[in-house]
Design an enzyme around this catalytic site. Structure first.
Site, PDB file in Angstrom:
ATOM      1  N   ASP A   1      32.621  36.121  24.113  1.00  0.00           N
ATOM      2  CA  ASP A   1      33.201  35.909  25.436  1.00  0.00           C
ATOM      3  C   ASP A   1      32.812  34.529  25.947  1.00  0.00           C
ATOM      4  OD1 ASP A   1      34.235  38.223  27.700  1.00  0.00           O
ATOM      5  OD2 ASP A   1      33.659  36.242  28.450  1.00  0.00           O
TER       6      ASP A   1
ATOM      7  N   SER B   1      50.757  43.633  26.502  1.00  0.00           N
ATOM      8  CA  SER B   1      50.877  44.017  27.902  1.00  0.00           C
ATOM      9  C   SER B   1      52.240  44.637  28.109  1.00  0.00           C
ATOM     10  CB  SER B   1      50.730  42.788  28.813  1.00  0.00           C
ATOM     11  OG  SER B   1      51.114  43.083  30.145  1.00  0.00           O
TER      12      SER B   1
ATOM     13  N   TYR C   1      53.049  34.407  31.044  1.00  0.00           N
ATOM     14  CA  TYR C   1      52.248  35.560  30.626  1.00  0.00           C
ATOM     15  C   TYR C   1      53.116  36.558  29.867  1.00  0.00           C
ATOM     16  CZ  TYR C   1      49.124  39.588  30.869  1.00  0.00           C
ATOM     17  OH  TYR C   1      48.321  40.656  30.546  1.00  0.00           O
TER      18      TYR C   1
ATOM     19  N   LYS D   1      52.801  37.518  25.833  1.00  0.00           N
ATOM     20  CA  LYS D   1      52.494  38.874  25.396  1.00  0.00           C
ATOM     21  C   LYS D   1      53.622  39.462  24.545  1.00  0.00           C
ATOM     22  CE  LYS D   1      48.408  39.286  27.154  1.00  0.00           C
ATOM     23  NZ  LYS D   1      47.211  39.437  26.258  1.00  0.00           N
TER      24      LYS D   1
ATOM     25  N   LEU E   1      42.527  50.079  35.944  1.00  0.00           N
ATOM     26  CA  LEU E   1      41.551  49.840  37.002  1.00  0.00           C
ATOM     27  C   LEU E   1      40.196  49.457  36.414  1.00  0.00           C
ATOM     28  CD1 LEU E   1      42.373  52.536  39.685  1.00  0.00           C
ATOM     29  CD2 LEU E   1      43.120  50.162  39.531  1.00  0.00           C
ATOM     30  N   THR E   2      40.150  48.240  35.896  1.00  0.00           N
ATOM     31  CA  THR E   2      38.871  47.647  35.518  1.00  0.00           C
ATOM     32  C   THR E   2      38.098  47.329  36.797  1.00  0.00           C
ATOM     33  OG1 THR E   2      39.777  45.407  35.580  1.00  0.00           O
ATOM     34  CG2 THR E   2      39.936  46.604  33.490  1.00  0.00           C
TER      35      THR E   2
END
Length: 268
Positions: free
Chosen positions: A37, A145, A158, A162, A192-193
């Site tokens: 990361d 996505s 975006y 994707k 819902l992160t």
């Protein structure tokens, strides 16, 4: 337990959200996990927590916009654990201020999103696949996505990036299946992160809830479970597919929720 026992798995974007949930789930199922990361401190902390619970993990820095950083992630993994069996290409960016409609989009932002969201997937596959072949096979999972399958009023870059990830997934599956390499994707809807919970206003959540087929929103573990399925031998005859994990949001006629509401009012 043990669904990916002994497998070495790289998870990009693994310090938070879907990536972190996946790293934790993989570790519980027996994998040796490399958490890569841009947030190196977060990656290292996530790895330490896994180790403290008896798992095997390391956290390393990854700049998914740079080929040399992606290659270094692959090299460090092989040096540390001796092989690569699973690659979860999970890094992705979006920008609601610059990634707009086709007339107003910032073209520099188009290039940036294509580089991070799409090219990083290609580069990860490029450097991981030779090691997977050497290990006897492997599984690549790419985060796409639902923006790949439906238009929107903004986020042109975006959505395009994707959609390309979906197609790259098919191409990699077709090109390396004979070498026992499987490549699949997951296409999350609203998940819902922790970041989403903190940033999405309740009114917007209400709009999503109105159009979901299920009476609840998705959680990071819902995506992690799909990724785990693709990483495990349970999906050994599945390749080139992108699984839509989106609560049935795009399932029905777009007017269905409004007709349901109208019917409820008329019955009342």
């Amino acid at each position: 337990m043990g669904r990916v026992q002994g497998k070495v798995a790289i998870i990009t974007g693994g310090a938070s959200g879907i990536g972190l949930a996946t790293a934790q789930m993989f570790a519980k199922e027996g994998a040796k996990v490399v958490i890569a990361d841009f947030n190196q401190a977060g990656a290292e902390q996530a790895a330490q927590e896994i180790v403290s619970q008896g798992g095997e993990a390391i956290g390393i820095f990854l700049d998914a916009s740079k080929e040399e950083s992606i290659k270094a992630t692959i090299d460090i993994t092989v040096e540390k654990f001796g092989a690569i069996h699973v690659l979860f290409n999970n890094v992705g960016l979006t920008n609601l201020q610059k990634d707009l409609d086709v007339v107003n989009i910032d073209l520099d932002e188009w290039d940036r999103l294509m580089n991070v969201n799409l090219k990083s997937v290609v580069i990860g596959c490029k450097y991981a696949i030779p090691h997977m072949i050497e290990a006897g096979g492997g599984s690549i999972i790419n985060t796409a996505s639902m923006a790949a399958f439906a238009g929107d009023v903004i986020r042109l870059a975006y959505g395009a990036s994707k959609a390309a990830v979906v197609n790259v997934t098919k191409y990699v599956a077709a090109q390396y299946g004979r070498q026992n390499i499987r490549c699949n994707g997951v296409a999350p809807g609203l998940i819902l992160t922790p970041a989403a919970k903190n940033n999405i206003p309740p009114q917007m959540l209400d709009i999503f809830a109105k159009y979901n087929a299920l009476p609840y929103h998705g959680e990071a573990d819902d995506i992690a479970s799909a990724v785990l399925f693709f990483a495990s031998d349970e999906s050994k005859f599945v390749t080139g597919q992108t699984l839509q994990v989106e609560g049935g949001h795009y399932l029905s006629n777009p007017t269905a929720p409004d007709f349901r509401e109208l019917a409820a009012k008329s019955q009342g």
